[in-house]
Design an enzyme around this catalytic site. Sequence first.
Site, PDB file in Angstrom:
ATOM      1  N   HIS A 163      -2.767  -5.145   1.672  1.00 28.68           N
ATOM      2  CA  HIS A 163      -2.773  -5.993   2.261  1.00 28.68           C
ATOM      3  C   HIS A 163      -2.836  -7.093   2.687  1.00 28.68           C
ATOM      4  CE1 HIS A 163      -2.682  -2.092   4.439  1.00 28.68           C
ATOM      5  NE2 HIS A 163      -3.560  -1.371   2.820  1.00 28.68           N
ATOM      6  N   CYS A 180       0.588  -1.797  -0.151  1.00 33.14           N
ATOM      7  CA  CYS A 180      -0.092   0.173   0.212  1.00 33.14           C
ATOM      8  C   CYS A 180       1.002   1.005   0.251  1.00 33.14           C
ATOM      9  CB  CYS A 180      -1.156  -0.119   1.493  1.00 33.14           C
ATOM     10  SG  CYS A 180      -2.840   0.955   0.798  1.00 33.14           S
ATOM     11  N   GLU A 198      -0.783  -8.939   5.468  1.00 33.42           N
ATOM     12  CA  GLU A 198      -0.311  -8.544   6.597  1.00 33.42           C
ATOM     13  C   GLU A 198      -2.380  -9.088   7.205  1.00 33.42           C
ATOM     14  OE1 GLU A 198      -0.911  -4.468   6.115  1.00 33.42           O
ATOM     15  OE2 GLU A 198      -0.231  -6.155   5.180  1.00 33.42           O
TER      16      GLU A 198
END
Length: 225
Positions: free
Chosen positions: A202, A85, A204
């Site tokens: 994302h 990002c 994660e």
Amino acid sequence: MKVAITKFLGTNCDGDVFHAVELAKGEPEYVWFTEQNLDNFGGAVIPGGFSYGDHLRAGAVSSKTPIIEALRKMVDDGKPVLGICNGAQIGLEANFSKGILTDNNCAHFICKWVYIKVENNETPFTKQYAKGEVLKIPIAHAEGKFYADEETIKEMYEKNMIVFKYCDAEGNVTEEANPNGSIDNIAGVCNEAGNCVLLMPHPERASEIELGSNDGLKMFLSMNE
């Protein structure tokens, strides 16, 4: 692997990335933007956030900080570097790959789950995926529209620099599945060597099934192989 988790003023996804790297049995360590030597690390992740309030352009100020040359050396040395990002915005501002990220077509911030397809599974972050595999991963950005001119896009395809594309749940790459207007539905790219991957979604935030998906964990597992 000892992994540098970079922190800029405004980084806010560093804790999530730290946890994901730990889940993948890596050894994460926070490193501030003032650091000029990353030789002791085997790889790095540039997390998301709003570094310097996205002034000028998202990632533009961060791309001029001291740590960038240390990250560039890692990339040049063939070490795995992942930009997520705002980290992808920083990486492209620093010319770690080709193209730019600009305002979403809808002209506002988007935060939602999307699907992306693996186009290149030969990078250090995608080698545990099958080519064509569909991942459920969230996005959260206002400047996530990938753009490059026709000649650059042609070159990127020829050099296998397109890593992820936005798609639907069945893997169809359609206009309806494109959340931000990115050219050719491009969600993630890499450098020519393939060791630096920059993506807007994302992973994660999709590292544990309790979060709604663990499809992103393999990016960190791949990195730590």
